[in-house]
Design an enzyme around this catalytic site. Structure first.
Site, PDB file in Angstrom:
ATOM      1  N   ASP A   1      10.094  -2.197   3.910  1.00  0.00           N
ATOM      2  CA  ASP A   1       8.691  -2.192   3.502  1.00  0.00           C
ATOM      3  C   ASP A   1       8.063  -3.539   3.826  1.00  0.00           C
ATOM      4  OD1 ASP A   1       6.214  -1.816   2.366  1.00  0.00           O
ATOM      5  OD2 ASP A   1       6.911  -2.128   0.312  1.00  0.00           O
TER       6      ASP A   1
ATOM      7  N   ARG B   1       4.767   5.443  -3.732  1.00  0.00           N
ATOM      8  CA  ARG B   1       4.239   6.586  -4.490  1.00  0.00           C
ATOM      9  C   ARG B   1       3.679   7.663  -3.560  1.00  0.00           C
ATOM     10  NH1 ARG B   1       0.261   2.746  -7.657  1.00  0.00           N
ATOM     11  NH2 ARG B   1       2.089   1.458  -7.278  1.00  0.00           N
TER      12      ARG B   1
ATOM     13  N   ASP C   1      14.230  -1.618  -0.793  1.00  0.00           N
ATOM     14  CA  ASP C   1      13.199  -0.668  -1.200  1.00  0.00           C
ATOM     15  C   ASP C   1      13.655   0.782  -1.053  1.00  0.00           C
ATOM     16  OD1 ASP C   1      10.787  -0.609  -2.496  1.00  0.00           O
ATOM     17  OD2 ASP C   1       9.588  -0.387  -0.686  1.00  0.00           O
TER      18      ASP C   1
ATOM     19  N   LYS D   1      13.367   7.228  -3.891  1.00  0.00           N
ATOM     20  CA  LYS D   1      12.476   6.572  -2.918  1.00  0.00           C
ATOM     21  C   LYS D   1      13.312   5.995  -1.793  1.00  0.00           C
ATOM     22  CE  LYS D   1       9.402   2.576  -2.398  1.00  0.00           C
ATOM     23  NZ  LYS D   1       8.805   1.398  -3.058  1.00  0.00           N
TER      24      LYS D   1
ATOM     25  N   ASP E   1       0.431  -1.430   0.579  1.00  0.00           N
ATOM     26  CA  ASP E   1       1.706  -1.848  -0.012  1.00  0.00           C
ATOM     27  C   ASP E   1       2.058  -1.025  -1.250  1.00  0.00           C
ATOM     28  OD1 ASP E   1       4.029  -3.316  -0.102  1.00  0.00           O
ATOM     29  OD2 ASP E   1       3.160  -4.967  -1.256  1.00  0.00           O
TER      30      ASP E   1
ATOM     31  N   LYS F   1       3.190  -8.133   2.963  1.00  0.00           N
ATOM     32  CA  LYS F   1       3.819  -9.009   1.980  1.00  0.00           C
ATOM     33  C   LYS F   1       3.891 -10.400   2.592  1.00  0.00           C
ATOM     34  CE  LYS F   1       6.721  -5.269   0.184  1.00  0.00           C
ATOM     35  NZ  LYS F   1       6.179  -5.147  -1.172  1.00  0.00           N
TER      36      LYS F   1
ATOM     37  N   GLU G   1       2.943   2.082  -1.124  1.00  0.00           N
ATOM     38  CA  GLU G   1       3.313   3.194  -0.243  1.00  0.00           C
ATOM     39  C   GLU G   1       4.375   4.112  -0.842  1.00  0.00           C
ATOM     40  OE1 GLU G   1       6.795   1.141  -0.306  1.00  0.00           O
ATOM     41  OE2 GLU G   1       4.812   0.266  -0.139  1.00  0.00           O
TER      42      GLU G   1
END
Length: 644
Positions: free
Chosen positions: A418, A502, A438, A413, A498, A425, A500
């Site tokens: 993010d 996946r 992330d 990933k 959030d 967030k 995202e």
């Protein structure tokens, strides 16, 4: 000239509207609407440069230093190195490359001590004499170095007495030829300058004493953790003593196999080298310029009958490669998001392939190519950022590749930042300030790639795939309620922006599958739910394939990384991922089992015929104790790949 209040407020309103338009244009993401592309191509708003496609690039400067393009010869002649470094702090947003520290193993020789050399005759700066509690009681540590104590005139014994921390009873009187038992803090290194029968200053040596719990598997920490701690403690002692040459006598337990001995040597050497790492890339002044450890060599002894020089040299070389890979992962995660962006991350992958053309090649795909492959889930996440996405595909092939190698894929990933998107967030505990991590999955697979370029394992071909992008808020960012179409044709209702990671992994897994691998592993900082379930020390492992689970858990255990298998629970939880409007929703309908439902979502993009495993490293990617990245996952992946 007198201006009426009404006219003044009308003028003020016009200026306000003009400024808001300028700000809006300055933040224009890379996907401008076609109706405004021609206009945007002629406008250079404050803070950025727009291309003919309407994409805003980061702010640029004539002096870019180490964070952007290399300064031209005239700049180099005028500005000193330190001046360029200072100026570059103001232009980090123009970064096209990620500055990286030299490899930790560079310039440090890890080898077996010369034949015939002993702790009494060794010449160097720092000598470590470990003591282990053979009984399984961490408070009982045997001291087998009576001869060295005699050479020091009793200084070592006196020092140990002063260092006692526990309230254990004093040792019973023993014959001077026998060892004595002492209580020491676990993992503590103390040192003393001791003469070795000569007045020559070169014959002085610092002797470190290390006390730890037993190396027996039952009742103690086990081999890995003990020798990992030993490596870290020796490295700290080496830094403190500013040692150039260091030696250690590893207290390898009697009766273990040569393979286990090699694993002990590798674990020790890996942790020793990694403890020497210092990330000063973004420091300035005294902290940046402080002297580093001048270490040049580490020599290792094994007890009599513990193995030959080959038992040390091979795992020591392997340790150096893995340590370099973990260092790469740590530094990529630690690079701030205004330096580590999709383009600069892709540039690092390109540099890795360029440096190792004999085993590595790379393909970087831009937003146009990504769109051509109909990766709607990936592009849905990327479309809100000024930084366009980059799909990174590195391929490792052994030097003597014959075409019959086992083919595996590692998918990481790669969210370089993010924000959470419109489900931003917010509030305490959101960790938005740490969301540079992330891309920890991407860092792990790139660190693995770095290690593979040095290890050069035969019989395996490795495809390393990263869908790099940012998850940001803008007028073109995806919204809750949007429906995206993935490359495999399945549609996804975005319930939470959030969730995202996946979405990017969905298309990356499809792309990995197109390479026709025999197995796929994805690794991602995917869910806070996994952190809630397993804490900060364990990563989650989810797979429907028993052999994959066994192999990965064995690899993790061998390299002292903690993973815990969670159930796929497809029968129980798959219903939670169904959408009335699309094939899938990107989060479950219930606020529980989030790590499991995320894995169930990913499974929709991998064929049942391809063995696949998902590693969620949201917890252990960041070390709260040191407030720095851990490089978690690299050791497990390297072990898994090289065992193929």
């Amino acid at each position: 000239m007198r201006v009426s209040p009404t006219a003044f407020f009308c003028l003020l309103r016009a200026v306000s509207v003009s400024m808001s338009i300028s700000v809006s244009l300055a933040r224009r993401p890379f996907r401008a609407h076609s109706a405004t592309s021609a206009f945007l191509s002629r406008v250079q708003p404050l803070g950025g440069v727009l291309s003919s496609r309407g994409r805003q690039g980061p702010a640029r400067s004539s002096v870019r230093g180490v964070f952007g393009s290399a300064p031209d010869k005239k700049e180099t002649a005028v500005a000193s190195s330190s001046q360029r470094d200072v100026l570059s702090l103001y232009t980090m947003n123009s970064a096209t490359e990620i500055p990286m520290s030299p490899a930790v193993s560079k310039g440090i020789s890890v080898k077996a001590a010369p034949a015939g050399c002993s702790h009494l005759t060794w010449q160097g700066d720092l000598l470590l004499l470990p003591m282990m509690a053979e009984s399984g009681d961490p408070s009982e540590i045997r001291f087998p170095w009576g001869d060295m104590d005699q050479k020091s005139g009793g200084l070592l014994m006196d020092l140990l007495e002063r260092e006692k921390k526990n309230s254990a009873p004093p040792p019973a009187p023993e014959d001077s030829t026998k060892s004595k038992t002492f209580c020491l803090p676990q993992g503590n290194v103390v040192s003393v300058r001791t003469e070795r029968g000569s007045s020559d200053p070169k014959d002085r040596v610092t002797v470190g004493i290390f006390g730890a719990s037993d190396t027996q598997k039952e009742g103690g920490k086990g081999y890995s953790e003990v020798f990992a701690g030993l490596g870290k403690s020796l490295a700290e002692a080496a830094k403190k003593e500013k040692a150039e040459t260091v030696a250690v006598s590893l207290p390898v337990p009697k009766g273990i196999s040569e393979k286990e001995t090699s694993q002990i040597v590798q674990t020790f050497a890996e942790n020793f080298l990694l403890a020497l790492c210092e990330d000063r890339r973004f420091l300035f002044g005294e902290r940046a310029d402080a002297p580093r450890c001048p270490l040049k060599s580490l020599e290792i002894w094994l007890p009599e009958g513990g193995g030959s020089g080959d038992t040390i040299s091979a795992p020591a070389s392997r340790a150096a490669a893995v340590a370099d890979g973990v260092q790469v992962a740590r530094e990529l995660v630690n690079a701030p998001p205004n330096v580590c962006n999709p383009q600069s991350l892709a540039a690092y992958a390109e540099s890795l392939a360029k440096e190792n053309p004999d085993v590595m090649n790379v393909k970087i795909m831009d937003e146009n190519q990504i769109e051509e492959m109909k990766m709607g889930a990936y592009m849905g996440v990327a479309q809100g950022s000024v930084y366009p996405p980059r799909l990174i595909h590195l391929t490792y092939k052994p030097p003597s590749a014959s075409g019959g190698e086992k083919k595996v894929a590692l998918v990481g990933k790669g969210l370089t930042f993010d924000s959470g998107g419109y489900n931003i967030k917010a509030g305490g505990g959101s960790m938005i300030e740490l969301m540079k991590f992330d891309m920890g999955g991407a860092a792990a697979v790139l660190g693995t790639a770095k290690a593979l370029t040095q290890l050069k394992p035969e019989g395996v071909e490795v495809h390393i795939i990263i869908a790099a992008c940012e998850n940001m808020i803008s007028q073109t960012a995806m919204r809750p309620g949007d429906i995206l179409k993935a490359a495999n044709g399945k549609t996804i209702e975005v319930i939470n922006t959030d969730a995202e990671g996946r979405l990017t992994l969905a298309d990356a897994l499809w792309y990995a599958q197109e390479q026709k691998p025999e197995a796929i592993v994805d690794i991602a900082t995917l869910t806070g739910a996994c952190m809630v379930a397993l804490g900060k020390k364990y990563g989650g492992l989810m797979t429907p394939d028993e052999n994959m689970a066994t192999d990965l858990l064995n690899a993790a255990g061998t390299r002292n990384e903690l993973f815990w298998r969670l159930p796929m629970a497809t029968g129980e939880y798959k219903e939670l991922m169904k959408s009335e409007a699309a094939n899938l929703r990107n989060v479950g309908t219930k606020p529980y089992g989030g790590a499991i439902t995320a894995a169930i979502f990913l499974q929709e993009f991998v064929s049942d015929k391809v063995p696949w495993a998902h590693l969620d490293i949201a917890g252990p990617v960041w070390d709260d104790k040191t407030n720095s990245p851990s490089g978690f996952g690299v050791r497990t992946l390297v072990e898994w790949v090289t065992q193929k």
